[in-house]
Design an enzyme around this catalytic site. Structure first.
Site, PDB file in Angstrom:
ATOM      1  N   ARG A   1       0.903  -1.077   0.039  1.00  0.00           N
ATOM      2  CA  ARG A   1       0.066  -0.077   0.098  1.00  0.00           C
ATOM      3  C   ARG A   1       0.908   1.272  -0.147  1.00  0.00           C
ATOM      4  O   ARG A   1       1.527   1.418   1.117  1.00  0.00           O
ATOM      5  CB  ARG A   1      -0.720   0.042   1.160  1.00  0.00           C
ATOM      6  CG  ARG A   1      -2.063   1.014   1.376  1.00  0.00           C
ATOM      7  CD  ARG A   1      -2.349   1.197   2.875  1.00  0.00           C
ATOM      8  NE  ARG A   1      -1.612   1.912   3.670  1.00  0.00           N
ATOM      9  CZ  ARG A   1      -1.343   1.670   5.011  1.00  0.00           C
ATOM     10  NH1 ARG A   1      -1.939   0.756   5.554  1.00  0.00           N
ATOM     11  NH2 ARG A   1      -0.324   2.689   5.412  1.00  0.00           N
TER      12      ARG A   1
ATOM     13  N   HIS B   1      -3.601   4.496   4.947  1.00  0.00           N
ATOM     14  CA  HIS B   1      -4.622   3.465   4.863  1.00  0.00           C
ATOM     15  C   HIS B   1      -5.892   3.998   4.345  1.00  0.00           C
ATOM     16  O   HIS B   1      -6.524   3.373   3.555  1.00  0.00           O
ATOM     17  CB  HIS B   1      -4.692   3.047   6.333  1.00  0.00           C
ATOM     18  CG  HIS B   1      -5.917   2.313   6.471  1.00  0.00           C
ATOM     19  ND1 HIS B   1      -6.120   0.892   6.286  1.00  0.00           N
ATOM     20  CD2 HIS B   1      -7.091   2.706   7.328  1.00  0.00           C
ATOM     21  CE1 HIS B   1      -7.324   0.557   6.736  1.00  0.00           C
ATOM     22  NE2 HIS B   1      -7.929   1.716   7.210  1.00  0.00           N
TER      23      HIS B   1
ATOM     24  N   TYR C   1       4.203   5.785  11.338  1.00  0.00           N
ATOM     25  CA  TYR C   1       4.622   4.414  11.714  1.00  0.00           C
ATOM     26  C   TYR C   1       5.528   3.644  10.792  1.00  0.00           C
ATOM     27  O   TYR C   1       5.790   2.450  10.941  1.00  0.00           O
ATOM     28  CB  TYR C   1       3.350   3.559  11.989  1.00  0.00           C
ATOM     29  CG  TYR C   1       2.367   3.629  11.021  1.00  0.00           C
ATOM     30  CD1 TYR C   1       2.300   2.708   9.839  1.00  0.00           C
ATOM     31  CD2 TYR C   1       1.155   4.398  10.962  1.00  0.00           C
ATOM     32  CE1 TYR C   1       1.354   2.569   8.898  1.00  0.00           C
ATOM     33  CE2 TYR C   1       0.214   4.464   9.749  1.00  0.00           C
ATOM     34  CZ  TYR C   1       0.419   3.468   8.905  1.00  0.00           C
ATOM     35  OH  TYR C   1      -0.631   3.431   8.155  1.00  0.00           O
TER      36      TYR C   1
HETATM   37  C1  TPP Z   1     -14.433  -6.049  12.409  1.00  0.00           C
HETATM   38  C2  TPP Z   1     -13.467  -4.815  12.125  1.00  0.00           C
HETATM   39  N1  TPP Z   1     -12.456  -4.608  12.901  1.00  0.00           N
HETATM   40  C3  TPP Z   1     -11.856  -3.406  12.858  1.00  0.00           C
HETATM   41  C4  TPP Z   1     -11.892  -2.578  11.975  1.00  0.00           C
HETATM   42  C5  TPP Z   1     -11.056  -1.299  11.713  1.00  0.00           C
HETATM   43  N2  TPP Z   1     -10.230  -1.267  10.674  1.00  0.00           N
HETATM   44  C6  TPP Z   1     -10.646  -0.671   9.463  1.00  0.00           C
HETATM   45  S1  TPP Z   1      -9.599  -0.942   8.507  1.00  0.00           S
HETATM   46  C7  TPP Z   1      -8.566  -2.193   9.329  1.00  0.00           C
HETATM   47  C8  TPP Z   1      -7.155  -2.650   8.867  1.00  0.00           C
HETATM   48  C9  TPP Z   1      -7.529  -3.756   7.744  1.00  0.00           C
HETATM   49  O1  TPP Z   1      -6.166  -4.040   7.174  1.00  0.00           O
HETATM   50  P1  TPP Z   1      -6.002  -5.057   5.822  1.00  0.00           P
HETATM   51  O2  TPP Z   1      -7.267  -6.337   6.050  1.00  0.00           O
HETATM   52  O3  TPP Z   1      -4.665  -5.436   5.958  1.00  0.00           O
HETATM   53  O4  TPP Z   1      -6.672  -4.184   4.907  1.00  0.00           O
HETATM   54  P2  TPP Z   1      -6.114  -2.890   4.096  1.00  0.00           P
HETATM   55  O5  TPP Z   1      -6.853  -1.913   4.510  1.00  0.00           O
HETATM   56  O6  TPP Z   1      -4.486  -2.977   4.315  1.00  0.00           O
HETATM   57  O7  TPP Z   1      -6.484  -3.139   2.496  1.00  0.00           O
HETATM   58  C10 TPP Z   1      -8.996  -2.003  10.679  1.00  0.00           C
HETATM   59  C11 TPP Z   1      -8.484  -2.904  11.799  1.00  0.00           C
HETATM   60  C12 TPP Z   1     -13.096  -2.903  11.213  1.00  0.00           C
HETATM   61  N3  TPP Z   1     -13.553  -1.996   9.916  1.00  0.00           N
HETATM   62  N4  TPP Z   1     -13.742  -3.971  11.164  1.00  0.00           N
END
Ligand code: TPP
Length: 392
Positions: free
Chosen positions: A289, A293, A302
Site C-alpha cells: 500500500r 490506509h 509508523y
Molecule cells: C471487524 C473490524 N474490526 C476493525 C475494523 C477497523 N479497521 C478498518 S481497516 C482495518 C485494517 C485492515 O487491514 P487489511 O485487512 O490489511 O486491509 P487494508 O486496509 O490494508 O487493505 C481495521 C482494523 C473494522 N473495520 N472492522
C-alpha cells in the site's frame, strides 16, 4: 526523530520490530514480469500458470496497462475529492492496481466478487461505473450500485465479513448446479477479496473451513499490502497468508501482486479450478500500500520512507509500461493519450461527485428490511418529525 526512531517508537513497549525484508516474496512467488519490465524465465514457481498467458495477445496486454493507468487516476481523484471536502473518506489503492486488474480481468461476467472497501480496480474490471464508488464515501447512500448489475457486491467496511458472504454465495452456486457443467458461460466462481489484516479475523478462518469442507467454488484473494492500518505483518501472522491454505486442505499460491500478468494468470487458474468443481484456492498477492490506509491516516507516524521507496521501484505501471515499450507495443504518444483519457475520466467523476443530490431522509430507512417493518417505519417518522423542527 529519524525514520528509524519513529519506527522503533511506534512498536508497543518501544521494542525494535523484528528484522524483515518486506520486498522479497521468496522463491515460491509467481512472477512473469520483473520490476524492471523484463520477462522472467520459466521456473518451478511460474511454469504451472504459464499456459494462462499463452492466449493473451499484445492488444490485451495494452488494454491491461490502460486499465492500470485509468484506475490509478480514479483513485487519485477520489483522494483529491476527499481533500477538497467532497468526500468524507477515501481508501486509496495506490500500488495495488496490478493485483486488482489482474484478478478482475480474469473473472468472467457470471463470476461474483465480494470486495472489501479498497477494490476500485476490481470494480472497474467488473464494469461498475467509477463515479458510483463515491456515493458511500460522500455519505449519500449505503453503496452506490446494484450488486446484481455487474456481479460486484457492495463494499464491506467490516473487516473479513465478506469472506463468509462469499462462501455462502459460492455454496449456493454449487447447489444451483452452476459448477462443472462444462458450459463456459454457465460455470460460476466467486471471489472474496481481503487485506492481510483480514486474515486475522474469525470470519476469514470460518470461511476457509466452510469452503474447504463444502468444496465451494470460491477464490480467496488476499492482498498482502503489508500493513493493517499501522500494524505490520509481523504482528498479524507468523507464516505468510498463502501457506494458511495448507492447514485447511486446499491450495495456496503467492503471486507478485505488482505484476499484472502474474496476477491474471494465477487468478485464471484458481477460477478455472473453482468453476470446474475442484474447490477453493487461496491466492496471496504480495504487494504494498504505497499511500495512507485512508485519507484519515498518516503513515509517516509508523513506517519509514525507505520502505516506501523500495516499493516505488516495483511500481506495477512503470514495469508494464517498460515491458510494452520494449516490445514496441506502445510509445510515448500512447502514454500521453492514455493520460489525457485519464484526465477526462477524472473530470467526469468530479462532476458526478459534485452534483450528487442529497438523499431524502426516508432513504436511510428504506432498505433495512426487504418487507415493511413497524419499528423502521416508527424510526423514520420520528426522524422526519425531528427534521421538521429545523428552519430551512
Ligand atoms: C471487524 C473490524 N474490526 C476493525 C475494523 C477497523 N479497521 C478498518 S481497516 C482495518 C485494517 C485492515 O487491514 P487489511 O485487512 O490489511 O486491509 P487494508 O486496509 O490494508 O487493505 C481495521 C482494523 C473494522 N473495520 N472492522
Amino acid at each position: 526523530m529519524s525514520d528509524d526512531e519513529v519506527a522503533a517508537s511506534a512498536a508497543p513497549g518501544g521494542h525494535e520490530p523484528p528484522e524483515r525484508d518486506i520486498t522479497d516474496g521468496g522463491p515460491e512467488m509467481v512472477q512473469f514480469l520483473a520490476a524492471d519490465g523484463t520477462r522472467v524465465e520459466l521456473s518451478e514457481s511460474n511454469e504451472p500458470y504459464a499456459a494462462y498467458l499463452e492466449d493473451v495477445g499484445t492488444d490485451e496486454m495494452v488494454a491491461m496497462l490502460r486499465d492500470l493507468i485509468l484506475v490509478r487516476r480514479v483513485d487519485a481523484e477520489g483522494f483529491a475529492l476527499q481533500r477538497q471536502g467532497e468526500l468524507g473518506l477515501w481508501p486509496s489503492l495506490l500500488g495495488q492496481e496490478a493485483a486488482q486488474v489482474g484478478a478482475g480481468r480474469a473473472m468472467r461476467p457470471q463470476d461474483y466478487a465480494f470486495p472489501g472497501y479498497r477494490e476500485h480496480g476490481v470494480a472497474w474490471c467488473k464494469g461498475v461505473p467509477p463515479e458510483n464508488l463515491l456515493g458511500m464515501f460522500r455519505g449519500v447512500n449505503h453503496g452506490g450500485w446494484d450488486s446484481n448489475d455487474n456481479n460486484f457486491h457492495l463494499y464491506t467496511i467490516v473487516i473479513g465479513n465478506q469472506m463468509l458472504h462469499a462462501v455462502g454465495y459460492a455454496m449456493g452456486v454449487a447447489r444451483d448446479g452452476d459448477v462443472a457443467t462444462g458450459d463456459a458461460d454457465r460455470d460460476t466462481a466467486v471471489m472474496a477479496f481481503t487485506g492481510d489484516g483480514g486474515t486475522a479475523q474469525g470470519d476469514f478462518n470460518e470461511a476457509l473451513v466452510f469452503a474447504a469442507v463444502t468444496h465451494a467454488p470460491v477464490v480467496f484473494y488476499v492482498q498482502n499490502n503489508h500493513w493493517a492500518i499501522s500494524e505490520p505483518n509481523d504482528r498479524q501472522f507468523t507464516i505468510p497468508p498463502y501457506r494458511r491454505a495448507d492447514g485447511f486442505g486446499f491450495p495456496g499460491i503467492r503471486v507478485d501482486g505488482n505484476d499484472v500478468l502474474a496476477s491474471y494468470a494465477v487468478t485464471r487458474y484458481a477460477l478455472d479450478r473453482a468453476r470446474n468443481g475442484q474447490g477453493p484456492t487461496l491466492v496471496e498477492a504480495f504487494t504494498y500500500r504505497m499511500g495512507a490506509h485512508t485519507t484519515s491516516d498518516d503513515p509517516t507516524k509508523y513506517r519509514i520512507s525507505a520502505e516506501v521507496d523500495a516499493w516505488k521501484a516495483k511500481d506495477p505501471i512503470d514495469r508494464m509500461t517498460a515491458y510494452l515499450k520494449a516490445e514496441g507495443a506502445i510509445d510515448d504518444s500512447w502514454v500521453e493519450e492514455t493520460q489525457a483519457e485519464a484526465d477526462e475520466l477524472a473530470k467526469r467523476i468530479r462532476k458526478a461527485c459534485q452534483t450528487m443530490p442529497d438523499p431524502p431522509h426516508e432513504e436511510m430507512f428504506a432498505h433495512v428490511y426487504a418487507e415493511p417493518h413497524q419499528l423502521i417505519e416508527r424510526e423514520s417518522a420520528q426522524f422526519a418529525d425531528y427534521q421538521s423542527g429545523f428552519e430551512d
